[in-house]
Design an enzyme around this catalytic site. Structure first.
Site, PDB file in Angstrom:
ATOM      1  CB  CYS A   1      34.070  50.556  72.216  1.00  0.00           C
ATOM      2  SG  CYS A   1      34.978  50.606  70.643  1.00  0.00           S
TER       3      CYS A   1
ATOM      4  CG  MET B   1      39.847  45.450  71.001  1.00  0.00           C
ATOM      5  SD  MET B   1      41.137  44.203  70.796  1.00  0.00           S
ATOM      6  CE  MET B   1      41.209  43.524  72.439  1.00  0.00           C
TER       7      MET B   1
END
Length: 394
Positions: free
Chosen positions: A102, A312
């Site tokens: 992430c 993201m």
């Protein structure tokens, strides 16, 4: 009746994501190693699987951006401070996806490591920037997090604004070093543009890249979009979501990430699917007008089966890398030619990312590092509670 156990935890925002952070050595013994016990614990903490899709009985926020867990420990690797393991928890299905990183929460690893006492006090300046070198375990890559320090403490508040986050905070620069897959070419098929045959959709021109996170880029017009879409335009359309999942699954197969299409069902975190378009003026999700002159390219990306509310962090790395290689779909949509940075428009606004790509004889293309600015903040710290049967049944 079963009682509950307390697990030390910190709830943090990093970039446009939130997650529950743990020190590895503070997890229950059974969960300190990879396996069923760890996955069951993290799912129960987040509140998954939840057939209602709300994660009411857990710490998750019912979106891919808020159904995240992080495990941090001191690193034994030379020139690294901490190891960072990321777990993307499925909302409605019983699994944790460990296949990728992430990028947004990467910005929070440095501050968390300092707060958690994983960085020696002698390393922390009274005032200045502390570079925390992070080994990203999921993808075996180095991330350098530049943490601002004031009066010997992490500076969390500030005036840096990040589209997709309501309140300003202190700016944190994040460097993703050599972000391409270390085991293969940055472009796994060896091509900058491929023909991807997707049943019931057609043959699509796509750019498939392994940088930051495996990503499949599609031209927006080829699938009937403008590139200015917001979440409600996609996430309320069941047929559209099914189409994107078909593209993702067939792309994953062509990229060599899965052996058969069925495997894509339990590998939802990677690859990502994104669609790109040339600049256009649009209204962001906050109502702010993004002018075509404000951006080089428009990008929308899906995460865990839904259009992301912003972008993201790892996909932003992919965007930067692809934009800087002449001839990719991202590069062409951004005007073509050589680039070292790009500003792209996403549903919440804009983001500038930088990368420098160079051609190599060995692997075709290489990116030394990708750079972006994020912010991070501790939201809550203490303990999370879970029924002790969560661990006992393992």
């Amino acid at each position: 009746m079963a009682s509950q156990i307390k697990v030390p935890a910190t709830y943090m925002r990093g970039g446009t994501s939130k997650g529950v952070f743990f020190r590895l050595d503070e997890l229950p013994k059974a969960a300190q190693v990879a396996g069923e016990a760890r996955d069951k614990l993290l799912m129960r903490i987040i509140g998954s699987p939840d057939p209602y899709g709300k994660q009411i009985d857990g710490m998750g926020g019912a979106t891919s951006s808020t159904s995240k867990t992080v495990i941090v420990s001191k690193s034994d690797r030379a020139d690294h401070d901490v190891d960072y393991l990321f777990g993307q928890v499925s909302i409605d299905k019983p699994f944790v996806d460990w296949s990728g990183n992430c990028g947004n929460l990467s910005a929070a690893i440095g501050p968390f490591a300092i707060h958690a006492g994983l960085i020696p006090e002698s390393r922390i300046p009274e005032n200045g920037i502390l570079e925390v070198r992070v080994w990203q375990v999921n993808i075996s890559k180095t991330i350098v997090v530049h943490v601002p320090i004031v009066n010997g403490m992490v500076q969390e508040t500030g005036d840096f604004e990040l589209d997709g986050v309501t309140f300003p905070a202190a700016e944190i620069q994040v460097d993703f070093m050599d972000p391409a897959d270390g085991e293969s070419s940055m472009f796994p098929t060896g091509n900058l543009v491929d023909d991807l045959i997707v049943p019931d959709v057609g043959t699509l021109n796509v750019t498939m890249i392994n940088a930051g996170i495996p990503t499949i880029f599609v031209d927006a017009a080829a699938i009937g979009y403008q590139g200015t879409e917001l979440q409600e335009d996609i996430n309320n359309d069941i047929k559209a979501l099914a189409m994107f999942e078909k593209i993702r699954a067939h792309g994953a197969l062509k990229m060599g990430l899965i052996q058969d299409l069925e495997e894509a069902k339990t590998r939802q975190h990677t690859p990502k699917v994104a669609f790109v378009a040339k600049p256009k003026t649009y209204q962001s999700s906050s109502g702010k007008t993004v002018l075509d002159s404000d951006v080089d390219v428009l990008v929308r990306a899906l995460s865990m089966g839904k259009l992301h509310h912003a972008m993201m962090g790892t996909a932003a790395v992919s965007i930067a890398a692809a934009a800087c290689v002449p001839g990719t779909l991202v590069n062409l949509a951004a005007g073509g030619g050589e680039k070292e940075s790009v500003t792209f428009g996403h549903p919440s606004g804009t983001l500038k990312v930088g990368a420098k790509a160079s051609a190599t004889e060995e692997s075709g293309w290489k990116v030394e590092k990708a750079v972006m600015s994020r912010s991070a903040r501790v939201l809550m710290e203490g303990w999370v509670r879970v029924p002790d049967e969560t661990i006992e049944t393992c």
